[in-house]
Design an enzyme around this catalytic site. Structure first.
Site, mmCIF file in Angstrom:
data_model
loop_
_atom_site.group_PDB
_atom_site.id
_atom_site.type_symbol
_atom_site.label_atom_id
_atom_site.label_comp_id
_atom_site.label_asym_id
_atom_site.label_seq_id
_atom_site.Cartn_x
_atom_site.Cartn_y
_atom_site.Cartn_z
ATOM 1 N N LEU A 1 -6.218 3.611 -1.961
ATOM 2 C CA LEU A 1 -5.059 4.435 -1.616
ATOM 3 C C LEU A 1 -3.796 3.611 -1.477
ATOM 4 C CD1 LEU A 1 -6.688 6.734 1.096
ATOM 5 C CD2 LEU A 1 -6.083 7.374 -1.251
ATOM 6 N N GLY A 2 -3.939 2.368 -1.061
ATOM 7 C CA GLY A 2 -2.775 1.516 -0.857
ATOM 8 C C GLY A 2 -3.191 0.131 -0.436
ATOM 9 N N PHE B 1 -1.950 -6.417 5.563
ATOM 10 C CA PHE B 1 -3.099 -6.288 6.453
ATOM 11 C C PHE B 1 -4.402 -6.191 5.678
ATOM 12 C CE2 PHE B 1 -1.701 -2.153 5.205
ATOM 13 C CZ PHE B 1 -2.873 -1.507 4.880
ATOM 14 N N GLY B 2 -4.350 -5.683 4.452
ATOM 15 C CA GLY B 2 -5.569 -5.431 3.692
ATOM 16 C C GLY B 2 -5.395 -4.212 2.812
ATOM 17 N N VAL C 1 -6.501 0.085 1.911
ATOM 18 C CA VAL C 1 -6.951 1.382 2.414
ATOM 19 C C VAL C 1 -7.626 2.128 1.271
ATOM 20 C CG1 VAL C 1 -6.278 3.587 3.433
ATOM 21 C CG2 VAL C 1 -5.098 1.493 4.108
ATOM 22 N N ASP D 1 6.768 0.030 17.057
ATOM 23 C CA ASP D 1 6.874 -0.190 15.613
ATOM 24 C C ASP D 1 7.117 1.139 14.900
ATOM 25 O OD1 ASP D 1 7.012 -1.844 13.407
ATOM 26 O OD2 ASP D 1 4.865 -1.766 13.003
#
Length: 426
Positions: A92-93, A97-98, A100, A219
């Site tokens: 998905l993206g 961070f990593g 999805v 954030d």
């Protein structure tokens, strides 16, 4: 994943209750919540009207956090099966961070199911070397494992097996607000939808700020506002969330961390964090909704400009407001409503934090704007002239000051990350 905290580690967060005053009804909700199955099949929360509630534990061990009855502990193999071994066609993206991935789980047992059957979820897999480390991962589990609200993304469960750190969320089919505003080829959002998104995001922040034990989001940005199929907004990515001040304290002193262009100036300068820091960030996002421009814009010959610095001179001037309105709106917005929204953004962006409104006050104004922006409501259209993006930036070339005490910047992250990540200040 690298140097992880051991099972006895503490997470820095103060008491926080998942209950707040409703800005629209004025009634309180209690901590007596119950989870029920919503239309998507995932657990949602229904609230009692009892006004009595108590604070949650100040500090919890990692073991206590991960034993939350509201969350499912998945094995790594379960999530491999749910995502078809993290196949690229389920991606998905991706961000610092990593990645999805889209996954499927059984509605009843929450175990992995065949692709296309069961409930769709978003599985965020952290990179061991990613920017979002174990501490932020655990902070997110801690908050979303206790807080539940229609405008907060639902955390279904997690995986903490070996060095693997994953989070499983409800699937948000419309992705992030950032994508809709800034991704090339995205269908422009109407004024009514923009106001709807602003209201939903404001409800989420109001809920956090007015809980008995306040939570500061820290954030707030377009990339962290996710949208469901009906464009209902939900806040995601609680890795940087912080408990608000307690007792006679007026602020929380902490390491400066957030996102470049969204962080409040007094927080960047001093490290003093309050709920009004979130209000400033909300003002930036509201300005993005109005203008269709990023918080930090470098499209004009590579020079970086602050949206706040550029737009502020126009926000209080009815005759000049059209210069900052998103041209993708095609002039289809109420003149009075746009000016009210611009003035609200200006109040949120006040350099003096004490003079900024509370989120509950912001919400009241936005709900009024949403009611008159709904389809079928008669309003005066404001036709804005057609002009080129770069020419507008040159009309007020207020360059972003690089002598501010900004720290190391890294990409932000969310359950459904944007195609282009906003830089995070560290």
């Amino acid at each position: 994943m690298g140097n992880c905290l051991d099972s006895s580690a503490k997470v820095d967060n103060s008491n926080h209750s998942p209950h707040a005053n409703s800005a629209s009804s004025g009634s309180k909700v209690s901590s007596k919540t119950s989870r029920s199955t919503g239309p998507s099949g995932l657990s949602t929360t229904s609230y009692s009207t009892d006004s009595s509630f108590g604070p949650l534990p100040t500090l919890r061990t990692e073991g206590e956090i991960l034993s939350s009855p509201n969350l499912k502990a998945f094995t790594f193999n379960e999530l491999k099966n749910a995502t078809k071994n993290f196949r690229q066609d389920n991606l998905l993206g991706e961000g610092g961070f990593g990645c999805v991935f889209k996954g499927w789980i059984d509605q009843t047992s929450l175990t992995a199911s065949r692709p296309g059957s069961g409930i769709v979820v978003a599985v965020k897999q952290l990179k061991p070397e990613g920017f979002q480390g174990h501490k932020e991962w655990l902070t997110e589990v801690n908050y979303l494992g206790q807080l539940s609200h229609p405008n907060l993304v639902l955390l279904v469960g997690y995986c903490a097996e070996g060095e693997n750190r994953l989070l499983v969320y409800e699937f948000m089919p419309k992705g992030s607000l950032e994508n809709h505003l800034f991704r090339r080829g995205a269908q422009p959002l109407t004024w009514a939808i923009r106001m709807k998104v602003a209201v939903g995001a404001a409800k989420g922040l109001t809920f956090l700020h007015e809980a008995k034990s306040q939570v500061i989001y820290r954030d707030f940005k377009a990339a962290n506002i996710l949208l469901d199929a009906d464009f209902n907004a939900k806040l995601s990515d609680f890795g940087l969330a912080k408990a608000g001040p307690t007792g006679d304290n007026t602020h929380v002193s902490t390491k400066v961390i957030g996102t470049h262009g969204y962080a409040a100036p007094e927080y960047v300068a001093t490290g003093r964090l309050t709920a009004k820091s979130d209000v400033y960030s909300f003002g930036v996002v509201l300005l993005e909704l109005i203008s269709g421009r990023r918080a930090m814009d470098n499209s004009n010959g590579g020079n970086e400009y602050s949206l706040v610095d550029w737009a502020t001179p126009y926000l209080g001037d009815k005759r000049k407001l059209f210069r900052i309105m998103d041209t993708k709106l095609g002039g289809q917005y109420p003149q009075k409503g746009a000016f009210t929204a611009a003035n609200l953004a200006l109040q949120c962006l006040n350099p003096d934090a004490k003079l900024r409104p509370k989120m509950s006050e912001v919400l009241v104004t936005l709900e009024q704007l949403e009611s008159v922006a709904k389809p079928g409501t008669k309003h005066t259209q404001m036709e804005s002239p057609r002009f080129h993006h770069s020419s507008v930036m040159q009309k007020s070339p207020v360059r972003y000051s690089h002598d501010r005490p900004l720290l190391h910047m890294t990409p932000g992250a969310s359950p459904l990350p944007s195609y282009t990540q906003s830089p995070r200040v560290r």
